[in-house]
Design a protein around this motif. Structure first.
Motif, short mmCIF file in Angstrom:
data_model
loop_
_atom_site.label_atom_id
_atom_site.label_comp_id
_atom_site.label_asym_id
_atom_site.label_seq_id
_atom_site.Cartn_x
_atom_site.Cartn_y
_atom_site.Cartn_z
N VAL A 105 13.44 -7.96 -6.84
CA VAL A 105 12.49 -7.71 -5.76
C VAL A 105 13.08 -6.70 -4.79
CG1 VAL A 105 11.21 -8.73 -3.85
CG2 VAL A 105 11.66 -10.09 -5.90
N CYS A 106 12.31 -5.66 -4.50
CA CYS A 106 12.66 -4.71 -3.45
C CYS A 106 11.60 -4.88 -2.36
CB CYS A 106 12.65 -3.28 -3.98
SG CYS A 106 13.05 -2.07 -2.71
N GLN A 107 12.05 -5.10 -1.14
CA GLN A 107 11.13 -5.30 -0.01
C GLN A 107 11.19 -4.11 0.92
OE1 GLN A 107 11.51 -9.19 1.94
NE2 GLN A 107 13.08 -9.66 0.43
N ILE A 108 10.00 -3.65 1.33
CA ILE A 108 9.95 -2.53 2.28
C ILE A 108 8.95 -2.88 3.38
CG2 ILE A 108 9.39 -0.09 2.63
CD1 ILE A 108 10.23 0.43 -0.23
N ALA A 109 9.39 -2.66 4.62
CA ALA A 109 8.53 -2.87 5.78
C ALA A 109 8.38 -1.54 6.51
CB ALA A 109 9.13 -3.91 6.71
N ASP A 110 7.35 -1.44 7.29
CA ASP A 110 7.13 -0.24 8.12
C ASP A 110 7.26 1.04 7.30
OD1 ASP A 110 6.80 -1.89 10.37
OD2 ASP A 110 8.98 -1.98 10.63
N ILE A 111 6.62 1.05 6.15
CA ILE A 111 6.71 2.19 5.25
C ILE A 111 5.82 3.34 5.71
CG2 ILE A 111 4.92 1.22 3.77
CD1 ILE A 111 6.23 2.56 1.39
N ASP A 112 6.32 4.54 5.55
CA ASP A 112 5.47 5.72 5.64
C ASP A 112 4.81 5.83 4.27
OD1 ASP A 112 4.26 8.18 5.66
OD2 ASP A 112 6.08 9.31 6.17
N ILE A 113 3.59 5.36 4.17
CA ILE A 113 2.92 5.22 2.89
C ILE A 113 2.84 6.55 2.13
CG2 ILE A 113 0.55 5.54 3.69
CD1 ILE A 113 1.74 2.89 1.17
N MET A 114 2.90 7.65 2.83
CA MET A 114 2.86 8.96 2.16
C MET A 114 4.14 9.21 1.36
SD MET A 114 -0.14 9.55 2.93
CE MET A 114 -0.39 11.11 2.15
N GLN A 115 5.19 8.43 1.63
CA GLN A 115 6.44 8.55 0.88
C GLN A 115 6.46 7.66 -0.36
OE1 GLN A 115 8.91 10.74 1.52
NE2 GLN A 115 7.46 11.52 3.02
N LEU A 116 5.38 6.92 -0.59
CA LEU A 116 5.36 5.97 -1.71
C LEU A 116 5.63 6.62 -3.06
CD1 LEU A 116 5.09 3.04 -2.51
CD2 LEU A 116 2.64 3.42 -2.79
N PRO A 117 5.03 7.78 -3.39
CA PRO A 117 5.35 8.36 -4.70
C PRO A 117 6.86 8.62 -4.88
CG PRO A 117 3.39 9.39 -3.83
CD PRO A 117 3.97 8.53 -2.72
N THR A 118 7.54 9.05 -3.84
CA THR A 118 8.98 9.29 -3.90
C THR A 118 9.73 7.97 -4.08
OG1 THR A 118 8.75 11.21 -2.48
CG2 THR A 118 10.96 10.29 -2.68
N ILE A 119 9.31 6.95 -3.35
CA ILE A 119 9.94 5.62 -3.45
C ILE A 119 9.75 5.06 -4.85
CG2 ILE A 119 9.80 3.23 -2.64
CD1 ILE A 119 9.08 4.46 0.15
N VAL A 120 8.53 5.17 -5.38
CA VAL A 120 8.24 4.67 -6.73
C VAL A 120 9.07 5.41 -7.76
CG1 VAL A 120 6.46 4.54 -8.51
CG2 VAL A 120 5.96 3.75 -6.20
N ASP A 121 9.18 6.72 -7.60
CA ASP A 121 9.98 7.51 -8.54
C ASP A 121 11.45 7.09 -8.50
OD1 ASP A 121 10.15 9.70 -10.46
OD2 ASP A 121 11.29 10.74 -8.89
N ARG A 122 11.96 6.79 -7.32
CA ARG A 122 13.36 6.40 -7.17
C ARG A 122 13.61 4.98 -7.67
NH1 ARG A 122 14.24 6.17 -1.68
NH2 ARG A 122 14.54 3.95 -1.73
N LEU A 123 12.74 4.03 -7.31
CA LEU A 123 12.95 2.62 -7.65
C LEU A 123 12.41 2.25 -9.03
CD1 LEU A 123 12.02 0.92 -4.26
CD2 LEU A 123 14.30 1.42 -5.15
N GLN A 124 11.40 2.95 -9.49
CA GLN A 124 10.74 2.70 -10.77
C GLN A 124 10.36 1.22 -10.94
OE1 GLN A 124 12.75 4.57 -14.04
NE2 GLN A 124 12.47 6.57 -13.13
N PRO A 125 9.53 0.70 -10.02
CA PRO A 125 9.11 -0.70 -10.14
C PRO A 125 8.12 -0.88 -11.30
CG PRO A 125 7.89 0.34 -8.38
CD PRO A 125 8.91 1.35 -8.86
N ASP A 126 8.01 -2.11 -11.77
CA ASP A 126 7.05 -2.46 -12.80
C ASP A 126 5.75 -2.98 -12.20
OD1 ASP A 126 8.79 -2.08 -15.19
OD2 ASP A 126 9.98 -3.59 -14.15
N LEU A 127 5.79 -3.30 -10.90
CA LEU A 127 4.63 -3.87 -10.20
C LEU A 127 4.78 -3.63 -8.71
CD1 LEU A 127 2.14 -5.85 -10.11
CD2 LEU A 127 3.80 -7.70 -9.91
N ILE A 128 3.66 -3.29 -8.04
CA ILE A 128 3.63 -3.18 -6.58
C ILE A 128 2.75 -4.28 -6.03
CG2 ILE A 128 2.88 -1.81 -4.60
CD1 ILE A 128 3.59 0.70 -6.12
#
Length: 121
Positions: A29-52
């Motif tokens: 589990v990776c937890q993120i609070a107060d995210i700049d949602i526009m950075q989500l593609p970069t975060i997803v690319d870095r973390l490579q989650p299987d589910l959001i």
């Protein structure tokens, strides 16, 4: 390899409970609070989650970013009681919506369904 989940939730208590339930199912589990949602593609690319798993307020932004995120990446949205379930704008992605409050059994079933894991009773 463990299945990786990404929990996007601003409220610590809600985020913590969701993360504990998912962690108890032996998922990373990776937890993120107060995210700049526009950075989500970069975060997803870095973390490579299987589910959001994310709070309902991110729904419209995620739908607009749909083409920037991997098609195989499913979403589980959760929102407050009294809010209506969203109209799903995504047809090529697995999406679930949970109305708060929901129990750990419902959350686990939704996670397993989105990940294509057989549910055992």
């Amino acid at each position: 390899m463990k299945i990786k989940t990404l929990v996007l939730q601003d409220t610590y208590g809600v985020r913590s409970v969701i993360a504990d339930v998912i962690d108890s199912s032996n998922y990373d589990v990776c937890q993120i609070a107060d995210i700049d949602i526009m950075q989500l593609p970069t975060i997803v690319d870095r973390l490579q989650p299987d589910l959001i798993l994310c709070q309902e307020r991110f729904r419209e932004v995620l739908f607009k970013m749909d083409k920037e995120l991997p098609k195989a990446l499913p979403f589980i949205f959760f929102g407050d009681t009294g809010q209506t379930a969203p109209v799903m704008h995504i047809t090529e992605r697995r999406v679930a919506y949970l109305t708060s409050p929901f129990g750990s059994g419902v959350l686990n079933a939704a996670v397993q369904l989105m990940l294509g894991v057989a549910v055992m009773h």
